[in-house]
Write a protein that holds these residues in place. Structure first.
Motif, mmCIF file in Angstrom:
data_model
loop_
_atom_site.group_PDB
_atom_site.id
_atom_site.type_symbol
_atom_site.label_atom_id
_atom_site.label_comp_id
_atom_site.label_asym_id
_atom_site.label_seq_id
_atom_site.Cartn_x
_atom_site.Cartn_y
_atom_site.Cartn_z
ATOM 1 N N VAL A 9 0.838 -1.201 0.000
ATOM 2 C CA VAL A 9 0.000 0.000 0.000
ATOM 3 C C VAL A 9 0.872 1.249 0.000
ATOM 4 O O VAL A 9 0.632 2.208 -0.755
ATOM 5 C CB VAL A 9 -0.929 -0.023 1.235
ATOM 6 C CG1 VAL A 9 -1.491 1.355 1.530
ATOM 7 C CG2 VAL A 9 -2.047 -1.039 1.028
ATOM 8 N N HIS A 49 2.366 1.948 -3.433
ATOM 9 C CA HIS A 49 1.417 2.517 -4.396
ATOM 10 C C HIS A 49 1.066 3.960 -4.047
ATOM 11 O O HIS A 49 0.881 4.797 -4.923
ATOM 12 C CB HIS A 49 0.148 1.655 -4.480
ATOM 13 C CG HIS A 49 0.369 0.367 -5.221
ATOM 14 N ND1 HIS A 49 0.683 0.331 -6.557
ATOM 15 C CD2 HIS A 49 0.347 -0.920 -4.804
ATOM 16 C CE1 HIS A 49 0.841 -0.927 -6.948
ATOM 17 N NE2 HIS A 49 0.643 -1.706 -5.896
ATOM 18 N N ILE A 79 -6.187 3.867 -4.536
ATOM 19 C CA ILE A 79 -6.526 2.489 -4.154
ATOM 20 C C ILE A 79 -8.031 2.359 -3.927
ATOM 21 O O ILE A 79 -8.617 3.103 -3.142
ATOM 22 C CB ILE A 79 -5.761 2.078 -2.882
ATOM 23 C CG1 ILE A 79 -4.244 2.062 -3.179
ATOM 24 C CG2 ILE A 79 -6.241 0.726 -2.358
ATOM 25 C CD1 ILE A 79 -3.380 1.813 -1.968
ATOM 26 N N PRO A 87 -7.477 3.080 1.667
ATOM 27 C CA PRO A 87 -8.026 3.278 0.322
ATOM 28 C C PRO A 87 -8.593 4.692 0.137
ATOM 29 O O PRO A 87 -8.984 5.339 1.106
ATOM 30 C CB PRO A 87 -9.167 2.266 0.277
ATOM 31 C CG PRO A 87 -9.657 2.215 1.696
ATOM 32 C CD PRO A 87 -8.430 2.397 2.559
#
Lengths: 282, 282
Positions: free
Chosen positions: A14, A17, A24, A141
């Motif tokens: 995570v 990214h 996300i 996210p």
């Protein structure tokens, strides 16, 4: 697609990214995937660079006499479906990985949880928000995807995001249905053949209510009676609840007006099914 | 230095710094700054690119008969001190900004909270973790800084981070003391002149206990008696508690061994003071 089972690895992924400025999209599930889940993935792919799906049957949202042990699980099958749908990572941790120690804090959902499934399943939503807070911390996210079949769950999560200013957009996706109208659910496999035929009547009773409301019926009491009659006449299931509330606040009402939810739960021999319609009544 | 009072603005600022890959150090305070707070800022500046300090007297961590209304406030003075110390942003929201709606969820601290200040101040730590979860969501810091004077608070926050896998490092900073040993606290201004003279005896009683333990005394009972005797003989304050526990688990013990905390709270006429020592006893 990569399968990840530990917190350290998913956190590293995570972080990487995020450093690359990739958004996300997160699809939390309990696995045993069906088209309902895949519709969530499709939406997540449209709106994000990366899609992470969690597969975790969360023990804290099951009551002592509920179906935690028998809840259907098939990770190999889930992996194939998720990969075909374009999921980038599956996060499928063990119970020990998500609950490594006795919890120091307990969350209680005090609004929007005392009705519908929250009343039938005491503590259920406390478990849902607990695991989601954990998962949101790990996955971080931009957007998280939930199906409208679990309309009360969406209302509760909306309350969680409000309370703690979580920097996450909650996306509610239309309920995915079989051709005869039955809402897709992992628990549908537990229906007997004759129950499966009857199960379509849940949605039929809801559309009947919708037609009546659109024709001018505004009495909550009469609409509920109509749905109960339909279910009793057409299914062998035991009605858990048939209720109508404002949505998403889930407050009581007498006259059907504004944004409302008609929600039902019916217990068959080995599966308890839920369904709902959300209507904007002018 | 910039003063921010609304959630939208602080979120935008945080997002910008994160996109620039700048690390954020967070110093949550209730304002009325003293050298104790500034020591937290100094540490935060050493370890991060950006330092954000919150100033918010959080109503939910005060009991109905506690000093929420009279808690000292002086934002203009705080701004001058924070700017001189090198704080980049002060986030000083109103109560309405942090609690815009009735909470949908309630957090209860079920471990580490039933002793010490948690026993004297029921609900206090529930309020602390509630506001911290909100602030952590808004500020998204790499590291958050707390003073060891509030040792139980640090233990509780450590439990919060553990439970929800919060991606935040909690940094505990040594208690800052006056020349005579009194732990610096915003509440010290409420001491009368004679109480201020007596207040140094809190730390003296702790160092006396430490000396005795280092000389071989391992009985919890005898150490507690020694501290109580010292406080009763040398202060006019009312002892709220004198206790010894394992740290940070805050479990009961009879024999003083391992990592332990000796913690005291004394009520003076207008101020309740706390202090503690954490010892590693071999």
């Amino acid at each position: 697609m990569k399968l990840v089972t530990d917190r350290t690895t998913i956190s590293k992924i995570v972080k990487q990214h995020r450093q690359n400025h990739e958004s996300i999209g997160f699809v939390p599930t309990m696995g045993y995937l069906h088209e309902g889940h895949l519709a969530l993935v499709e939406k997540a792919k449209e709106q994000n660079d990366i899609v992470i799906m969690s597969i975790f049957v969360n023990p804290t949202q099951f009551g002592p006499n509920e179906d935690f042990d028998s809840y259907p699980r098939d990770l190999a099958h889930d992996q194939r479906l998720a990969e075909a749908a374009g999921v980038d990572y599956i996060f499928a941790p063990s119970v020990e990985e998500m609950y490594p120690n006795k919890m120091n804090n307990q969350i209680t959902v005090v609004e929007r949880a005392g009705v519908l499934c929250g009343r039938s399943r005491p503590g259920h939503f406390d478990g849902v928000v607990t695991i989601l807070l954990k998962l949101f911390s790990l996955i971080m996210p931009e957007r998280a995807y939930f199906g409208k079949k679990d309309a009360q769950q969406i209302a509760v999560i909306d309350g969680l995001v409000q309370d703690f200013f979580l920097p996450i957009q909650i996306i509610a996706v239309e309920t995915n249905r079989e051709l005869d109208g039955l809402a897709k659910s992992s628990r549908n496999v537990f229906l007997s053949d004759s129950e499966r035929v009857e199960a379509k009547e849940l949605y039929k009773s809801l559309t009947k209510a919708k037609t009546a409301i659109n024709s001018g019926e505004k009495s909550k009491k009469r609409i509920i009676e109509m749905v109960i009659d339909h279910l009793q006449l057409n299914t062998s299931g035991e009605i858990d609840y048939v209720e109508i509330y404002s949505y998403p606040s889930l407050k009581a009402l007498d006259v059907i007006e504004g944004k409302v939810i008609i929600a039902i739960a019916v217990k068959f021999s080995k599966a308890r099914l839920i369904d709902n319609l959300i209507l904007d009544v002018r």
